[in-house]
Design a protein around this motif. Structure first.
Motif, PDB file in Angstrom:
ATOM      1  N   THR A 153      93.427  10.170  11.042  1.00 11.46           N
ATOM      2  CA  THR A 153      93.871   9.103  10.156  1.00 11.46           C
ATOM      3  C   THR A 153      94.577   7.988  10.917  1.00 11.46           C
ATOM      4  O   THR A 153      94.382   6.814  10.618  1.00 11.46           O
ATOM      5  CB  THR A 153      94.832   9.631   9.080  1.00 11.46           C
ATOM      6  N   ALA A 205      85.506   7.487   3.242  1.00 11.32           N
ATOM      7  CA  ALA A 205      86.535   8.461   3.599  1.00 11.32           C
ATOM      8  C   ALA A 205      85.912   9.760   4.088  1.00 11.32           C
ATOM      9  O   ALA A 205      86.208  10.238   5.187  1.00 11.32           O
ATOM     10  CB  ALA A 205      87.446   8.714   2.402  1.00 11.32           C
ATOM     11  N   CYS A 209      84.105  18.743   3.793  1.00 13.36           N
ATOM     12  CA  CYS A 209      83.036  17.745   3.826  1.00 13.36           C
ATOM     13  C   CYS A 209      81.672  18.405   3.686  1.00 13.36           C
ATOM     14  O   CYS A 209      80.806  17.921   2.953  1.00 13.36           O
ATOM     15  CB  CYS A 209      83.100  16.956   5.134  1.00 13.36           C
ATOM     16  N   LEU A 247      84.511   3.743  -1.350  1.00 17.24           N
ATOM     17  CA  LEU A 247      85.741   4.290  -0.770  1.00 17.24           C
ATOM     18  C   LEU A 247      85.583   5.778  -0.477  1.00 17.24           C
ATOM     19  O   LEU A 247      85.911   6.251   0.615  1.00 17.24           O
ATOM     20  CB  LEU A 247      86.916   4.060  -1.719  1.00 17.24           C
ATOM     21  N   SER A 272      83.349   9.497   7.252  1.00 21.85           N
ATOM     22  CA  SER A 272      84.005   9.287   8.537  1.00 21.85           C
ATOM     23  C   SER A 272      84.761  10.545   8.962  1.00 21.85           C
ATOM     24  O   SER A 272      84.753  10.913  10.139  1.00 21.85           O
ATOM     25  CB  SER A 272      84.939   8.087   8.479  1.00 21.85           C
ATOM     26  N   MET A 273      85.373  11.213   8.013  1.00 24.09           N
ATOM     27  CA  MET A 273      86.095  12.445   8.346  1.00 24.09           C
ATOM     28  C   MET A 273      85.129  13.487   8.889  1.00 24.09           C
ATOM     29  O   MET A 273      85.385  14.150   9.896  1.00 24.09           O
ATOM     30  CB  MET A 273      86.809  12.984   7.108  1.00 24.09           C
ATOM     31  N   LEU A 301      90.387   6.514  12.911  1.00 20.66           N
ATOM     32  CA  LEU A 301      89.924   5.713  11.777  1.00 20.66           C
ATOM     33  C   LEU A 301      90.134   4.213  11.985  1.00 20.66           C
ATOM     34  O   LEU A 301      89.202   3.429  11.814  1.00 20.66           O
ATOM     35  CB  LEU A 301      90.620   6.202  10.504  1.00 20.66           C
TER      36      LEU A 301
END
Lengths: 303, 312
Positions: free
Chosen positions: A192, A98, B33, A94, A101-102, A196
């Motif tokens: 989001t 998250a 990130c 997870l 991909s962000m 996504l």
């Protein structure tokens, strides 16, 4: 014969049949080579261990029994190891999905001036690493030793996955995102709510790789975790192997204590534990295979 | 109504622009990130400093002496090094040799007419890729057991001599390469098959018109179609010449095959963890990383010269 039919049959010359026969035979041989070793392991795990030691097990179980599975599931620490592995697989996947991909999304946006640097520096980590000891020492300093976070945080950004998702996002039509931006959505909201959900196919492929990677992960446990409370099934299996080796080495020197206290069915214990370790992947695999093949197609290998 | 966030005043630069056009959220997302990458992949590089000191766990920095290049000099003069390098290069070399095997397998698979069987073969051969090396070890350890393993039982019943590839130091490199192939061939083949499916079908029709048979099509359409992917993977493998991986060799290591199975990654582990010579291990690891990067750059240059495009 009609003209069309004779034309069709003319394509299948003798050499064609020979080639097909050879091809299918070869493929079958490869199939057996891939399947039989695993199949044999299952046989060993469900057969009577005395029969296994005598070498009677080849194609079918001899003295079929599920007793050994019952034994190891009640073995000290096995259930807990399974829980730890499952927990890290779910949570780690997870988190990785998250953040990766962000990150991939931000790297596709021209508004981010640093995106080339971010991308190149991240991809670079796929090709070079700091080395074993620096990794161990620095991670220990970071407080990750004997910590569950070690299992799920460092993998948050998965470079290969980032490349896959980035390529995929870049192939999405601009119109959808433009519409969202015109409606006043910020970048995070666009990510989001719009991007996504559109990325689900490639995310599914990524989930396959990530979860398998998490489940099979061994070195972080091996080098940085000594606590039995955080042991994964991989490490558990390794401990069993080491114990068996130590027992054998001691026995060779005349010390039989370990052999007497260790389970007598050496192969079966290893085989059963290994099966339990592979079982989740085995069970889920045929369904997941669709996703990762698709993911490869979508991500498009360079060239 | 005009979105206030979007209006840019003439002359606004940098931070002000960022705050007004909403891209600040992008920077926040990006930095958060990237922080992961920085902390978990680049921060360990700080550990390279260990190779310049007489590092001992628990000692403070003042008590450890700065020794300059001492460990590097020691690293290159280790008596074990030539042997380790030989093992590493042999394994990598054999790995390079078998790179075409998945290509051939993919082409053969693509020639199959029965879709169902083709899919079964694909699914089954890809599975070993998802099994961790420790389980690969248990599988083959059980299978090839000299006394009770199935393989040796079958050999015995055929009056042939038994084999023990795990404890045989003459075939170590071949056996480990074959294991790597067992594990990875199906998966690589799937990647190649995906590439093959992207070839324009009109090419095949045109070849039919020209009277091309099956093999001619293979040579002139399929292989050129796969060549770019193959080349990229091959070049990357050259860049990874010194990186054989660790787990495979940890599990298959035993006293009999030790001399031949000890690769650079295992050697670094041996030095650093088993004998706790942190500084020496770090030095060897650094050399390995640096040479690896040089190899990759060289391979990339090769790629540019040969095909005019970069791999990275």
């Amino acid at each position: 014969m009609s003209i069309e039919k004779s034309r069709a049959w003319r394509r299948y010359r003798a050499s064609d049949w020979v080639f097909q026969a050879l091809n299918y035979t070869f493929a079958a041989a490869v199939l057996i080579a891939c399947l039989y070793p695993l199949y044999y392991l299952i046989l060993v795990a469900v057969s009577d261990s005395a029969a296994v030691n005598r070498g009677e097990v080849r194609l079918i179980p001899v003295g079929f029994t599920l007793q050994y599975f019952r034994d190891i599931l009640t073995m000290d620490g096995m259930g807990h190891a399974f829980f730890i592995s499952a927990a890290r697989t779910v949570l780690g996947t997870l988190i990785t999905l998250a953040f990766t991909s962000m990150f991939a999304y931000t790297v596709t946006k021209p508004a981010l001036r640093l995106r080339k640097a971010f991308y190149r520096l991240t991809v670079f980590t796929m090709y070079a690493s700091a080395g074993l000891i620096p990794w161990v020492v620095v991670y220990t300093r970071l407080g990750l030793k004997n910590s569950f976070l070690l299992y799920i945080l460092p993998g948050a950004i998965y470079p290969f996955g980032m490349v896959l998702i980035k390529t995929y996002i870049e192939q999405l039509p601009d119109a959808v995102e433009e519409a969202a931006r015109v409606d006043g959505a910020g970048y995070f909201a666009t990510y989001t709510r719009i991007v996504l959900p559109l990325c689900l196919p490639v995310l599914a492929a990524l989930a396959v790789f990530t979860s398998v990677g998490q489940w099979n992960s061994f070195q972080d446990n091996f080098f940085l975790v000594q606590s039995e409370k955080l042991r994964t099934v991989q490490m558990y299996l390794y401990d069993i192997l080491k114990r068996a080796e130590a027992a054998a080495a001691n026995a060779r020197r005349g010390d039989m204590t370990m052999v007497l206290t260790a389970p007598p069915n050496a192969f079966t214990v290893k085989a059963t534990t290994a099966i339990v370790t592979i079982l989740p992947i085995l069970a889920v695999y045929p369904f997941l295979q669709r996703f990762f093949v698709k993911g490869i197609l979508l991500g498009a290998v360079k060239g | 109504m005009i979105d206030k966030k979007r209006r840019l005043h003439a002359g606004q630069r940098g931070l002000a622009r960022m705050l007004t056009d909403g891209s600040y959220s992008l920077y926040i997302m990006g930095f958060v990130c990237f922080a992961f990458v920085l902390v978990f992949s680049y921060l360990p590089l700080a550990g390279w400093i260990l190779s310049f000191f007489d590092y001992m766990p628990g000692y403070s920095w003042e008590n450890m002496g700065f020794v300059g290049l001492k460990w590097f000099r020691l690293a290159v003069s280790q008596p074990a090094l030539p042997r380790v390098l030989r093992n590493t290069l042999m394994m990598s070399g054999m790995g390079l040799l078998v790179t075409p095997v998945p290509v051939a397998f993919a082409i053969l698979l693509s020639e199959m007419r029965n879709e169902g069987f083709k899919r079964i073969v694909q699914t089954v051969t890809t599975f070993p890729n998802f099994i961790g090396w420790i389980m690969v070890y248990v599988i083959f350890f059980t299978l090839f057991s000299p006394t009770s393993g199935a393989i040796n039982q079958i050999l015995r019943s055929l009056c042939l001599s038994t084999v023990d590839p795990i404890g045989n130091e003459r075939i170590v490199w071949s056996f480990q390469t074959l294991l790597g192939l067992w594990k990875g061939m199906g998966y690589s083949a799937v990647v190649y098959l995906a590439t093959l499916s992207g070839i324009d079908p009109e090419l095949y029709d045109a070849a039919d018109v020209d009277g091309a048979g099956r093999f001619a099509k293979m040579i002139h359409i399929k292989i050129p179609g796969l060549y770019p992917t193959f080349f990229v993977l091959f070049i990357l493998n050259i860049g990874n010449l010194l990186n054989n991986g660790f787990e495979q060799y940890l599990f298959f290591y035993n006293g009999i095959v030790a001399q031949k199975i000890e690769v650079l990654d295992y050697y670094v582990y041996q030095l650093g963890i088993v004998t706790a010579n942190y500084s020496l291990s770090t030095a060897v690891g650094m050399l390995k990383s640096v040479i690896g990067i040089l190899l990759l750059s060289a391979a990339n240059l090769l790629s540019k010269k040969a095909r005019g495009e970069s791999v990275l």
